[in-house]
Enzyme design. Structure first.
Site, PDB file in Angstrom:
ATOM      1  N   ASN A 102     -26.835 -25.506 -66.386  1.00  0.00           N
ATOM      2  CA  ASN A 102     -27.644 -24.161 -66.368  1.00  0.00           C
ATOM      3  C   ASN A 102     -27.784 -23.846 -64.790  1.00  0.00           C
ATOM      4  O   ASN A 102     -27.242 -22.931 -64.255  1.00  0.00           O
ATOM      5  CB  ASN A 102     -29.201 -24.032 -66.689  1.00  0.00           C
ATOM      6  CG  ASN A 102     -29.063 -23.314 -67.675  1.00  0.00           C
ATOM      7  OD1 ASN A 102     -28.164 -22.671 -68.183  1.00  0.00           O
ATOM      8  ND2 ASN A 102     -30.331 -22.956 -68.351  1.00  0.00           N
ATOM      9  N   LYS A 154       7.492 -36.253 -69.092  1.00  0.00           N
ATOM     10  CA  LYS A 154       7.719 -34.981 -68.539  1.00  0.00           C
ATOM     11  C   LYS A 154       8.845 -34.440 -69.048  1.00  0.00           C
ATOM     12  O   LYS A 154       9.834 -35.425 -69.390  1.00  0.00           O
ATOM     13  CB  LYS A 154       7.739 -35.258 -67.005  1.00  0.00           C
ATOM     14  CG  LYS A 154       6.198 -35.505 -66.543  1.00  0.00           C
ATOM     15  CD  LYS A 154       5.144 -34.745 -66.410  1.00  0.00           C
ATOM     16  CE  LYS A 154       4.182 -35.279 -65.778  1.00  0.00           C
ATOM     17  NZ  LYS A 154       2.774 -34.307 -65.857  1.00  0.00           N
ATOM     18  N   LYS A 156       6.237 -31.772 -69.197  1.00  0.00           N
ATOM     19  CA  LYS A 156       4.667 -31.825 -69.629  1.00  0.00           C
ATOM     20  C   LYS A 156       4.575 -31.169 -70.839  1.00  0.00           C
ATOM     21  O   LYS A 156       3.952 -31.804 -71.882  1.00  0.00           O
ATOM     22  CB  LYS A 156       3.806 -30.920 -68.624  1.00  0.00           C
ATOM     23  CG  LYS A 156       2.748 -31.040 -68.475  1.00  0.00           C
ATOM     24  CD  LYS A 156       1.750 -30.140 -67.446  1.00  0.00           C
ATOM     25  CE  LYS A 156       1.695 -30.771 -66.236  1.00  0.00           C
ATOM     26  NZ  LYS A 156       0.614 -31.182 -65.873  1.00  0.00           N
ATOM     27  N   LYS A 180       1.599 -42.044 -71.850  1.00  0.00           N
ATOM     28  CA  LYS A 180       0.446 -41.190 -72.465  1.00  0.00           C
ATOM     29  C   LYS A 180       0.998 -39.654 -72.612  1.00  0.00           C
ATOM     30  O   LYS A 180       1.826 -39.417 -71.842  1.00  0.00           O
ATOM     31  CB  LYS A 180      -0.702 -40.963 -71.445  1.00  0.00           C
ATOM     32  CG  LYS A 180      -0.247 -40.331 -70.139  1.00  0.00           C
ATOM     33  CD  LYS A 180      -1.744 -40.043 -69.212  1.00  0.00           C
ATOM     34  CE  LYS A 180      -2.395 -38.975 -69.453  1.00  0.00           C
ATOM     35  NZ  LYS A 180      -1.801 -37.768 -68.934  1.00  0.00           N
ATOM     36  N   ASN A 181       0.428 -38.914 -73.581  1.00  0.00           N
ATOM     37  CA  ASN A 181       0.632 -37.492 -73.680  1.00  0.00           C
ATOM     38  C   ASN A 181       0.186 -36.827 -72.617  1.00  0.00           C
ATOM     39  O   ASN A 181      -0.799 -37.308 -72.031  1.00  0.00           O
ATOM     40  CB  ASN A 181      -0.133 -36.973 -74.878  1.00  0.00           C
ATOM     41  CG  ASN A 181       0.312 -37.397 -76.332  1.00  0.00           C
ATOM     42  OD1 ASN A 181      -0.168 -37.275 -77.195  1.00  0.00           O
ATOM     43  ND2 ASN A 181       1.815 -37.089 -76.396  1.00  0.00           N
ATOM     44  N   ASP A 182       1.001 -35.790 -72.021  1.00  0.00           N
ATOM     45  CA  ASP A 182       0.367 -35.321 -70.960  1.00  0.00           C
ATOM     46  C   ASP A 182      -1.056 -34.304 -71.375  1.00  0.00           C
ATOM     47  O   ASP A 182      -0.981 -33.884 -72.611  1.00  0.00           O
ATOM     48  CB  ASP A 182       1.322 -34.086 -70.242  1.00  0.00           C
ATOM     49  CG  ASP A 182       1.019 -34.232 -68.803  1.00  0.00           C
ATOM     50  OD1 ASP A 182       2.225 -33.928 -68.034  1.00  0.00           O
ATOM     51  OD2 ASP A 182      -0.262 -34.226 -68.339  1.00  0.00           O
ATOM     52  N   GLU A 183      -1.887 -33.942 -70.778  1.00  0.00           N
ATOM     53  CA  GLU A 183      -3.028 -33.504 -70.978  1.00  0.00           C
ATOM     54  C   GLU A 183      -3.020 -32.042 -71.794  1.00  0.00           C
ATOM     55  O   GLU A 183      -3.780 -32.010 -72.899  1.00  0.00           O
ATOM     56  CB  GLU A 183      -4.262 -33.203 -69.659  1.00  0.00           C
ATOM     57  CG  GLU A 183      -3.819 -32.232 -68.879  1.00  0.00           C
ATOM     58  CD  GLU A 183      -2.647 -32.710 -67.964  1.00  0.00           C
ATOM     59  OE1 GLU A 183      -2.369 -33.855 -67.993  1.00  0.00           O
ATOM     60  OE2 GLU A 183      -2.472 -31.837 -66.891  1.00  0.00           O
ATOM     61  N   HIS A 275      -9.130 -37.902 -69.775  1.00  0.00           N
ATOM     62  CA  HIS A 275      -8.417 -37.243 -68.922  1.00  0.00           C
ATOM     63  C   HIS A 275      -9.462 -36.084 -68.192  1.00  0.00           C
ATOM     64  O   HIS A 275     -10.102 -35.412 -69.111  1.00  0.00           O
ATOM     65  CB  HIS A 275      -7.351 -36.523 -69.541  1.00  0.00           C
ATOM     66  CG  HIS A 275      -6.197 -35.965 -68.260  1.00  0.00           C
ATOM     67  ND1 HIS A 275      -6.514 -35.009 -67.599  1.00  0.00           N
ATOM     68  CD2 HIS A 275      -5.060 -36.750 -67.841  1.00  0.00           C
ATOM     69  CE1 HIS A 275      -5.542 -34.635 -66.783  1.00  0.00           C
ATOM     70  NE2 HIS A 275      -4.666 -35.656 -66.867  1.00  0.00           N
ATOM     71  N   ARG A 276      -9.266 -35.808 -66.993  1.00  0.00           N
ATOM     72  CA  ARG A 276     -10.536 -35.183 -66.500  1.00  0.00           C
ATOM     73  C   ARG A 276      -9.994 -33.769 -66.308  1.00  0.00           C
ATOM     74  O   ARG A 276     -10.460 -32.964 -65.015  1.00  0.00           O
ATOM     75  CB  ARG A 276     -11.131 -35.697 -65.208  1.00  0.00           C
ATOM     76  CG  ARG A 276     -10.004 -36.131 -64.260  1.00  0.00           C
ATOM     77  CD  ARG A 276     -10.354 -36.771 -63.104  1.00  0.00           C
ATOM     78  NE  ARG A 276      -9.486 -36.800 -61.986  1.00  0.00           N
ATOM     79  CZ  ARG A 276      -9.714 -37.120 -60.740  1.00  0.00           C
ATOM     80  NH1 ARG A 276     -11.001 -37.522 -60.540  1.00  0.00           N
ATOM     81  NH2 ARG A 276      -9.007 -37.291 -59.927  1.00  0.00           N
ATOM     82  N   HIS A 309      -9.645 -40.949 -65.307  1.00  0.00           N
ATOM     83  CA  HIS A 309      -8.837 -40.592 -64.132  1.00  0.00           C
ATOM     84  C   HIS A 309      -9.763 -40.612 -63.047  1.00  0.00           C
ATOM     85  O   HIS A 309     -10.607 -39.708 -63.203  1.00  0.00           O
ATOM     86  CB  HIS A 309      -8.045 -39.240 -64.253  1.00  0.00           C
ATOM     87  CG  HIS A 309      -6.801 -39.507 -65.189  1.00  0.00           C
ATOM     88  ND1 HIS A 309      -5.502 -39.265 -64.751  1.00  0.00           N
ATOM     89  CD2 HIS A 309      -6.904 -39.753 -66.528  1.00  0.00           C
ATOM     90  CE1 HIS A 309      -4.840 -39.647 -65.817  1.00  0.00           C
ATOM     91  NE2 HIS A 309      -5.540 -39.979 -66.963  1.00  0.00           N
ATOM     92  N   LYS A 317      -0.606 -36.618 -55.165  1.00  0.00           N
ATOM     93  CA  LYS A 317      -0.519 -35.112 -54.905  1.00  0.00           C
ATOM     94  C   LYS A 317      -1.976 -34.323 -55.037  1.00  0.00           C
ATOM     95  O   LYS A 317      -2.306 -33.263 -54.678  1.00  0.00           O
ATOM     96  CB  LYS A 317       0.449 -34.621 -55.952  1.00  0.00           C
ATOM     97  CG  LYS A 317      -0.143 -34.345 -57.356  1.00  0.00           C
ATOM     98  CD  LYS A 317       1.140 -34.086 -58.294  1.00  0.00           C
ATOM     99  CE  LYS A 317       0.423 -33.778 -59.678  1.00  0.00           C
ATOM    100  NZ  LYS A 317       1.437 -33.516 -60.681  1.00  0.00           N
ATOM    101  N   SER A 386      -3.621 -41.307 -61.155  1.00  0.00           N
ATOM    102  CA  SER A 386      -2.397 -40.701 -61.423  1.00  0.00           C
ATOM    103  C   SER A 386      -2.053 -39.559 -60.637  1.00  0.00           C
ATOM    104  O   SER A 386      -3.361 -39.184 -60.240  1.00  0.00           O
ATOM    105  CB  SER A 386      -2.545 -40.144 -63.002  1.00  0.00           C
ATOM    106  OG  SER A 386      -1.801 -39.168 -63.486  1.00  0.00           O
TER     107      SER A 386
HETATM  108  C1  CAP Z   1       0.389 -36.378 -63.325  1.00  0.00           C
HETATM  109  C2  CAP Z   1      -0.189 -35.439 -64.260  1.00  0.00           C
HETATM  110  C3  CAP Z   1      -1.836 -35.755 -64.475  1.00  0.00           C
HETATM  111  C4  CAP Z   1      -2.483 -35.445 -63.149  1.00  0.00           C
HETATM  112  C5  CAP Z   1      -3.957 -35.831 -63.378  1.00  0.00           C
HETATM  113  C6  CAP Z   1      -0.350 -33.842 -64.084  1.00  0.00           C
HETATM  114  O1  CAP Z   1       1.650 -36.140 -63.289  1.00  0.00           O
HETATM  115  O2  CAP Z   1       0.117 -35.769 -65.747  1.00  0.00           O
HETATM  116  O3  CAP Z   1      -2.455 -35.109 -65.479  1.00  0.00           O
HETATM  117  O4  CAP Z   1      -2.190 -36.432 -62.008  1.00  0.00           O
HETATM  118  O5  CAP Z   1      -4.601 -35.787 -62.208  1.00  0.00           O
HETATM  119  O6  CAP Z   1      -0.259 -33.505 -65.132  1.00  0.00           O
HETATM  120  O7  CAP Z   1      -0.078 -33.688 -62.794  1.00  0.00           O
HETATM  121  P1  CAP Z   1       2.758 -36.757 -62.355  1.00  0.00           P
HETATM  122  P2  CAP Z   1      -5.872 -36.851 -62.125  1.00  0.00           P
HETATM  123  O8  CAP Z   1       2.573 -38.071 -62.060  1.00  0.00           O
HETATM  124  O9  CAP Z   1       4.208 -36.097 -62.531  1.00  0.00           O
HETATM  125  O10 CAP Z   1       2.010 -36.151 -60.915  1.00  0.00           O
HETATM  126  O11 CAP Z   1      -5.402 -38.082 -62.467  1.00  0.00           O
HETATM  127  O12 CAP Z   1      -6.272 -36.713 -60.584  1.00  0.00           O
HETATM  128  O13 CAP Z   1      -6.903 -36.472 -62.797  1.00  0.00           O
HETATM  129 MG    MG Z   2      -0.957 -34.460 -66.445  1.00  0.00          MG
END
Ligand code: CAP
Ligand code: MG
Ligand code: MG
Length: 465
Positions: A102, A154, A156, A180-183, A275-276, A309, A317, A386
């Site tokens: 809040n 990738k 993604k 891992k799956n991408d988020e 994953h954050r 993460h 990056k 990552s």
């Molecule tokens: C990395 C990644 C991760 C982010 C998460 C992306 O891909 O899959 O989800 O890095 O960031 O979607 O960018 P790359 P953090 O390896 O191709 O950059 O770990 O800082 O939460």
């Molecule tokens: Mg990702």
């Protein structure tokens, strides 16, 4: 303004949320927090802090007639103020365990950032903490003394389930441990969840057979509702994956703490991978509102995430200060950790019993000590590193981290390799071998083609985006 004068500016309601004489705040009754706070409107820092303490514990904008003697004991208390640094310390009766949601919207604050928190032992005992940890994954994979080497598939999104599984296979036979799956990958029509699970299983079986090594896949189980989340978990468990070969990935910020804790409680035998995604809205330095990576990571350990993460400490990056990311990573790994403002002990192991505390650094001993005694400590939560990493950045990150107790997942860092995913995985494995042999990566690359190609590509790549 002198403290006494600040106190005189408080109205009766605000007074009930301030105690600058609070004795021994670390007496075990409170969750302690420290905020960077810039007051809004005409309030001074103590008035604004009292309003934050009220709104985030028992109060609201007026003193209500319904409060009771007990409810007043649950008032959060401002117990320290540093006007120069715009810092305020607030003690929350830990039985409240409020999530501050809040207060970020209050007019009374212009800036409010939760910088660090301290959990009392009684609170640590109430929360699950991690169950299946990095130690268990190491044991399953047979990987010690180096990071767990992972990737994110990738592109993604956009691959069919068969194409997705092929990328997994190529990474695993290239020597990688963890995919891992991408988020955002979930149940898209072009890659239906059930099909993806089936194809990954087949790819994993083939890769295990070909390499003779165990592999892990972290499936994104985040979903529109809990039922679908659980359905996905059950689908994975019924697909024939052996225990240890799969993790559940949860987009913890968007799916929420309940999702994280539900997974932890229902599946204590599974690595819960937090994953954050979306954390940047709260954690970036430029953002005066929100919380730090350290705070998010500490709460993830409390909630029972096996790994979260924590950022690449400026090597990759994503935005994020090196110091912040490393403090967060160490805070969730060890039994005793130093935050920005608090020393957190995650165990009741007495300081005097130093050898025991030191043993926690040896995976085996750590697990035995913590397992045979119901609450000696909260198990470790593993940093997942990552974001823009590639084989040439593995050693630079380890040097900043100071240890290899983490999982790294490189997406483009693997699949952008000029010779493809399998070569990308081999380059990552070779970069890790070079590190373990204390060999210079360029020298090592002279006899390791895939690494040489990665170095040429990723260093050239930096110049031309
Ligand atoms: C990395 C990644 C991760 C982010 C998460 C992306 O891909 O899959 O989800 O890095 O960031 O979607 O960018 P790359 P953090 O390896 O191709 O950059 O770990 O800082 O939460
Ligand atoms: Mg990702
Ligand atoms: Mg426990």
């Amino acid at each position: 303004m002198a403290k006494n004068n600040l106190l005189k500016t408080l109205n009766p309601k605000q007074m009930a949320y301030v105690n600058l004489e609070l004795k021994n705040p670390q007496n075990g009754e409170y969750l302690l927090s420290v905020f960077r706070l810039v007051p809004g409107g005409t309030l001074n820092i103590l008035q604004a802090a009292a309003e934050v303490a009220a709104e985030s514990s028992t109060g609201t904008n007026f003193k209500v007639n319904t409060e009771t003697a007990f409810s007043k004991q649950m008032n959060a208390l401002v117990y320290r103020v540093d006007q120069k640094k715009s810092l305020v310390w607030i003690a929350y009766p830990w039985r409240l365990f409020d999530r501050q949601g809040n207060v970020l919207g209050m007019k009374e604050v212009e800036a409010l950032k939760l910088l660090d928190v301290w959990f009392p032992p009684a609170m640590l005992e109430q929360y699950d903490g991690p169950s299946y940890t990095l130690d268990d994954m190491r044991k399953y994979l047979g990987v010690q003394g180096r990071p767990i080497l992972g990737t994110i598939v990738k592109p993604k999104m956009g691959l069919t389930s068969a194409e997705y599984a092929e990328v997994c296979y190529d990474f695993w036979v290239g020597g990688g441990d963890f995919v891992k799956n991408d988020e955002p990958q979930a149940d898209q029509d072009f890659c239906p969840y059930g099909k993806m699970v089936e194809h990954v299983k087949r790819a994993m079986d083939l890769a295990v057979k070909k390499t003779g090594k165990k592999k892990v896949h972290s499936f994104n189980v985040s979903a529109a509702d809990f039922d679908i989340m659980i359905e996905r978990c059950e689908m994975i468990r019924e697909a024939g994956f052996e225990p240890g070969s799969y993790a559940f990935l949860i987009d913890g910020i968007t799916a929420g703490w309940m999702a994280v804790q539900t997974l932890r409680r229902r599946y204590p035998d599974v690595f819960i991978h937090f994953h954050r995604a979306a954390h940047g809205a709260f954690t970036r330095d430029e953002n005066p509102l929100g919380f730090t990576v350290l705070v998010l990571s500490k709460f993830a350990r409390l909630a029972g995430a096996s790994g979260i993460h924590t950022g690449t400490a400026g090597v990759g990056k994503m935005a994020g200060s090196p110091e912040e990311d490393i403090i967060a990573a160490h805070a969730i790994l060890h039994l005793h950790s130093k935050g920005h403002y608090f020393e957190q002990s995650w165990a009741k192991i007495p300081e005097t019993d130093k050898d025991t505390a030191d043993l926690e650094h040896e995976d085996q001993a750590h697990r035995d000590i913590l397992r045979d005694d119901d609450w000696r400590g909260m198990k470790k939560c593993c940093p997942v590193i990552s974001g823009g990493l590639n084989p040439t950045l593995l050693k630079p990150f380890i040097d900043v981290m100071g240890n290899t107790d983490f999982i790294t997942t490189m997406g483009a860092g693997c699949h952008a390799h000029p010779k493809g995913t399998r070569a990308g995985a081999m380059a990552l494995v070779q970069a890790c071998e070079a590190y373990k042999k204390k060999a210079d990566i360029r020298k090592y690359a002279k006899s390791h083609k895939e690494l040489a190609e990665a170095i040429a590509f990723f260093t050239k790549k930096k110049k031309k985006r």
